[in-house]
Scaffold this motif. Structure first.
Motif, PDB file in Angstrom:
ATOM      1  N   CYS A 152     181.607  28.449  87.780  1.00  0.00           N
ATOM      2  CA  CYS A 152     180.548  27.703  87.118  1.00  0.00           C
ATOM      3  C   CYS A 152     179.176  28.115  87.651  1.00  0.00           C
ATOM      4  O   CYS A 152     178.194  28.121  86.913  1.00  0.00           O
ATOM      5  CB  CYS A 152     180.748  26.190  87.333  1.00  0.00           C
ATOM      6  SG  CYS A 152     182.167  25.574  86.443  1.00  0.00           S
ATOM      7  N   ARG A 173     176.119  29.260  85.467  1.00  0.00           N
ATOM      8  CA  ARG A 173     174.810  28.608  85.521  1.00  0.00           C
ATOM      9  C   ARG A 173     173.705  29.618  85.818  1.00  0.00           C
ATOM     10  O   ARG A 173     172.608  29.545  85.247  1.00  0.00           O
ATOM     11  CB  ARG A 173     174.807  27.495  86.578  1.00  0.00           C
ATOM     12  CG  ARG A 173     175.354  26.161  86.059  1.00  0.00           C
ATOM     13  CD  ARG A 173     174.932  25.017  86.963  1.00  0.00           C
ATOM     14  NE  ARG A 173     175.322  25.237  88.356  1.00  0.00           N
ATOM     15  CZ  ARG A 173     176.526  24.931  88.854  1.00  0.00           C
ATOM     16  NH1 ARG A 173     177.449  24.410  88.075  1.00  0.00           N
ATOM     17  NH2 ARG A 173     176.793  25.152  90.120  1.00  0.00           N
ATOM     18  N   ASP A 187     173.011  31.474  82.702  1.00  0.00           N
ATOM     19  CA  ASP A 187     172.360  30.564  81.770  1.00  0.00           C
ATOM     20  C   ASP A 187     170.882  30.374  82.136  1.00  0.00           C
ATOM     21  O   ASP A 187     169.998  30.482  81.276  1.00  0.00           O
ATOM     22  CB  ASP A 187     173.098  29.212  81.825  1.00  0.00           C
ATOM     23  CG  ASP A 187     172.668  28.331  80.679  1.00  0.00           C
ATOM     24  OD1 ASP A 187     172.712  28.832  79.536  1.00  0.00           O
ATOM     25  OD2 ASP A 187     172.269  27.180  80.920  1.00  0.00           O
TER      26      ASP A 187
END
Lengths: 380, 194
Positions: free
Chosen positions: B38, B42, B45
């Motif tokens: 994750c 992130r 992103d």
């Protein structure tokens, strides 16, 4: 240096063949299409990593196979030095791999010229009688081998030329064109200077070889650059890089309008030529248009002799001389004189091919004979 | 197509990554703690969300103007011109340059249809006020990079700006024996008196 051992894998019509040659050389006999020229092509491939017949690497792979490999062991006099030069090409990766004693040089170009070899072929006459492209190719190969920095200048020049022509085709702005002129002049004048100097240095011996082969007629070799040669009165060789750069820049300035109209680069070493002239200065005629087939062949052989001489001077050892069926092309007195010339000079190993053993003449008698049949080589 | 295949085919679109490596990366992420995967997601992103082109120098940055253009400590009399934003990191981490940058976005290549209009040349010209005294051209030493440098010299020289080019030669700490012939020849041509 001489070629002591040659191994061929999937090269042309050779599947997996190893041959050993003595220091003096070999006479290769065989019918047409058995692989004599292919063998010489393989040896010369180790010199420039390209086919002397102008074939693409892909075409050198044996029919139905995916890769080829050629390796040669070269030995100095008395086994003093030994170097293995090998080259391979694989169709899948489209990649060429060159090794020197098992190590891969940083660039393929660094491996060229390790063998020191010259090929005389029947099609050499095209250099004299054909278009100017063949003559530029001749100059480019020998100068890449003997002149440090020539090959890299040539590669950059070609790249700049392609970009500049692309620009001219699509209508160029002047400042943009000028940006490409800088590199064109820089690399192009290196090439011109090297070509001019080479021709000036080799002119006299070219004339001498022609005379000795033909038994008379003086023949002259002249560099005919597309950029007007600077300081003509002192001869080309006197002109340095600065003079050539200056001349190149001025000529580009003169031609720029025409170039923009035509959409192509009109000045530079890509439009150079070599002139062969027959007879005395006052009534000299161009060999290309007016020479007989025999005279053109004589000039072609003399040109290769000069190439060998240049290579010997640059490398410091006797080059390997390869003669691919050249005697069939010459009349008997000329053939005898060529053999005499080769015998008299300080050449290295000699590899000679012919479909007819009788045509080797005096030379063939002194060399061990090998028979080439359908991709196999056997000592007789 | 499963989510595993989805991710692998996204990886495979990256430069230098083939199908096998793409699956290896995917399976690695399946093996590690979910938080780690994750974190990567992130980071990607955030990057896509926040990184922008600097409106002055075309560098990639989170702020506009970028950290170089907005830093008052940088020398505003010198601009270093590079092909790509990634070149800035290499030059700046050397510590040898404290001026400003300008990203061209490539180099001249007529065969690829790239002329001055396709590069950030006009914005470079508009940056050249009375403060700027020198433009250092740090394009690659390729044929195209050299032509780009010559072009910039051609258009900037009449404006009275000093245009310089990075030197070429031997790498520091390298062995002369292992340098290639072309580099040594250029180092010889560019030799200087000690």
């Amino acid at each position: 240096m001489f070629l002591q051992r040659l191994s061929l894998q999937n090269f042309r019509n050779f599947r997996d063949e190893k041959v050993e040659f003595p220091e003096q050389g070999a006479a290769l006999v065989g019918d047409n299409g058995q692989g004599k020229t292919n063998l010489l092509e393989a040896v010369y491939y180790l010199e420039i990593f390209r086919s002397f017949r102008g074939a693409r690497d892909e075409q050198l792979i044996r029919f139905g196979d995916g890769h080829f490999r050629v390796a040669g062991v070269l030995e100095g006099a008395g086994g003093a030095e030994r170097v293995e030069v090998a080259a391979g090409y694989s169709r899948d990766g489209r990649c060429k791999k060159v090794t020197l004693d098992g190590h891969e040089p940083a660039r393929v170009a660094e491996g060229i010229g390790r063998v020191g070899a010259i090929v005389f072929t029947a099609s050499d006459v095209e250099i004299v009688a054909g278009g100017p492209g063949a003559r530029r190719r001749f100059l480019d190969i020998i100068l890449s081998l003997v002149e440090p920095g020539y090959l890299s200048a040539l590669q950059r020049y070609r790249q700049i030329l392609a970009q500049r022509n692309g620009l001219l085709r699509n209508g160029a702005s002047l400042p943009e064109l000028a940006a490409w002129n800088t590199g064109l002049v820089e690399t192009g004048s290196e090439i011109c200077r090297a070509r001019a100097r080479w021709v000036a240095e080799r002119q006299a011996s070219f004339a001498r070889y022609c005379q000795r082969i033909s038994g008379g007629q003086p023949t002259d070799l002249k560099y005919s650059p597309s950029v007007p040669a600077p300081s003509e009165s002192q001869g080309h060789s006197a002109a340095g890089g600065d003079e050539w750069r200056q001349a190149f820049r001025e000529e580009i300035g003169r031609q720029s309008e025409r170039e923009r109209r035509r959409g192509v680069t009109l000045v530079g070493p890509h439009r150079d030529d070599l002139n062969f002239r027959l007879g005395d200065d006052s009534d000299a005629v161009g060999l290309r248009s007016f020479g007989s087939a025999g005279q053109q062949r004589t000039a072609a052989v003399a040109l290769r002799m000069v190439e060998a001489e240049s290579l010997r001077a640059a490398r410091g050892w006797r080059p390997i001389i390869m003669l691919d069926d050249v005697f069939a092309e010459l009349d008997p007195p000329r053939a005898e004189r060529v053999v005499g010339l080769l015998g008299a000079e300080e050449w290295g190993q000699v590899l000679v091919t012919s479909p007819k053993p009788s045509e080797f003449g005096a030379m063939g008698d002194s060399l061990p004979k090998y028979r080439v049949v359908n991709g196999r080589v056997r000592r007789l | 197509m499963s989510v595993i295949d989805d991710l692998a085919s996204e990886f495979a679109r990256l430069p230098g990554i083939g199908r096998k490596t793409a699956y290896r990366l995917t399976h690695h992420l399946l093996k590690v703690a979910p938080e780690e995967a994750c974190r990567l997601a992130r980071a990607i992103d955030a990057m896509a969300e926040r990184v922008r082109r600097c409106s002055i120098c075309h560098n990639l940055s989170e702020s506009d103007p970028c950290e170089y253009c907005s830093n008052p400590a940088r020398d505003r009399t010198t601009i270093c011109v590079v092909e790509e934003a990634s070149d800035i990191r290499a030059i700046d981490s050397s510590g040898g340059f404290r001026g400003l940058y300008h990203v061209l976005g490539g180099c001249l290549s007529p065969l690829d249809g790239i002329g001055p209009d396709e590069l950030n040349v006009e914005s470079l010209q508009s940056r050249l006020d009375e403060n700027v005294r020198e433009v250092i051209v740090a394009t690659n030493p390729s044929v195209e990079g050299e032509a780009t440098a010559a072009y910039l010299h051609k258009i900037l020289d009449p404006r009275g700006i000093r245009v310089t080019r990075l030197a070429r030669g031997l790498p520091v700490g390298g062995d002369l024996e292992y340098a290639d012939g072309v580099t040594i020849a250029q180092a010889l041509a560019g030799r200087r008196v000690i």
